[in-house]
Design an enzyme around this catalytic site. Sequence first.
Site, PDB file in Angstrom:
ATOM      1  N   GLY A  13       0.812  -1.068   0.079  1.00 35.31           N
ATOM      2  CA  GLY A  13      -0.199  -0.310  -0.511  1.00 35.31           C
ATOM      3  C   GLY A  13       1.247   1.339   0.153  1.00 35.31           C
ATOM      4  N   ASP A 105       4.662  -4.092   6.797  1.00 37.13           N
ATOM      5  CA  ASP A 105       5.053  -6.025   7.000  1.00 37.13           C
ATOM      6  C   ASP A 105       4.995  -7.022   5.767  1.00 37.13           C
ATOM      7  OD1 ASP A 105       1.905  -7.784   7.836  1.00 37.13           O
ATOM      8  OD2 ASP A 105       1.881  -5.827   7.281  1.00 37.13           O
ATOM      9  N   THR A 129       4.055   2.010   5.689  1.00 36.48           N
ATOM     10  CA  THR A 129       2.309   2.112   5.879  1.00 36.48           C
ATOM     11  C   THR A 129       1.763   3.275   6.462  1.00 36.48           C
ATOM     12  OG1 THR A 129       1.290   0.176   6.901  1.00 36.48           O
ATOM     13  CG2 THR A 129       3.284   0.565   7.707  1.00 36.48           C
ATOM     14  N   ASP A 131      -0.378   2.202   8.752  1.00 36.14           N
ATOM     15  CA  ASP A 131      -1.371   0.775   9.726  1.00 36.14           C
ATOM     16  C   ASP A 131      -0.774   1.278  10.740  1.00 36.14           C
ATOM     17  OD1 ASP A 131      -1.773  -1.691   7.602  1.00 36.14           O
ATOM     18  OD2 ASP A 131      -2.853   0.630   7.548  1.00 36.14           O
ATOM     19  N   ARG A 175      -5.663  -2.099   8.685  1.00 32.96           N
ATOM     20  CA  ARG A 175      -5.570  -3.307   8.544  1.00 32.96           C
ATOM     21  C   ARG A 175      -6.347  -4.066   9.910  1.00 32.96           C
ATOM     22  NH1 ARG A 175      -4.318  -6.349   3.682  1.00 32.96           N
ATOM     23  NH2 ARG A 175      -2.858  -4.696   3.128  1.00 32.96           N
TER      24      ARG A 175
END
Length: 324
Positions: A13, A105, A129, A131, A175
């Site tokens: 992403g 990851d 990321t 996240d 996520r």
Amino acid sequence: MHKKNIALLTSGGDAPGMNACIRAIVRTAIQNDFQVFGILNGYEGLIDNHFKKLESRSVGNIIHRGGTILKSSRSQRFTTKEGRKQAYQNLKENDIEILIVLGGDGTFKGATAFTTEYHDISIIGIPCTIDNDLFGTDFTIGFNSAVQTAVELIDKIRDTANALGRLFFVEVMGRDVGAIALTAGLAAGAEDILIPEIKTDLNELSQKLKQCKHKESFIVVVAEGDDAGGVLEIAASFKKMHPEYDVKTLVLGHLLRGGNPTATDRILASRLGVASVDAILNGEKNGMIGIKNDKISITALKQCQKHFLTINKEWNHLLKLLSF
Ligand code: F6P
């Protein structure tokens, strides 16, 4: 003297700040007499041999742009030995022994598999990321920008929720980690925040909203990975319990991946980009550059997998006191 080559790619992403990081890597590497090759489309481009020589001017006027000038991909082929073998052959053919990968990851899982199979290629990872879910760094590039975008959008929702006295369930990305939801929810003054790290109980939500009945509007921020499902399921269940609320739902989704990176992310991206080249010059191999207590760190790539949020006592205190 033969100049050594470095290649870099962005994978998974996209995250605001990736371009600022690319810029820092390219300019620092060139100033240290490396030749730099950008690999297009992430691991897919590595397998398809899409290499492009980069100069200092190649990364002009990108520090402020979201997305990634190198493009990205989620490569199924790189999860196979055959795919990684083709990638290895392409690196060798291009006389490249050092690869910098920007991603999350999934990207580092692939990089770890690759370095386990091929010991003459060193991979340096940079956490990119939205996240913020990686072991080995306090912050990932893109997280601050995604939170800022979420807060600005939730502030807009608050205006119309106040006007009509509505309850909005707003879903944010992340996520299976609640870092974006928790941070943006607190910053936006949400009445409640539902995250995977804390089991969701709609009766508790009812109680919390009852305590806010004096308020003109109600906003509940929901992490997309919440254990009670996404906003559509949660809102439907809540509406059955409380038909008295005028309930609306909104999924912010990929909006949180776009937009110009914040100054915080541009600085983080620049620091980690420069540090990745410094690590190479210091002979570091197969590590991820991170930031810990505002200091540059390097952690073995194989340890840099998914890291779930720990809600420390202070955050819990904030949640209980301020999120209503
Ligand atoms: O990992 C970043 C992320 O934005 C997650 O928050 C989200 O669940 C996922 O990517 C979406 O993936 P895609 O862009 O492939 O739909």
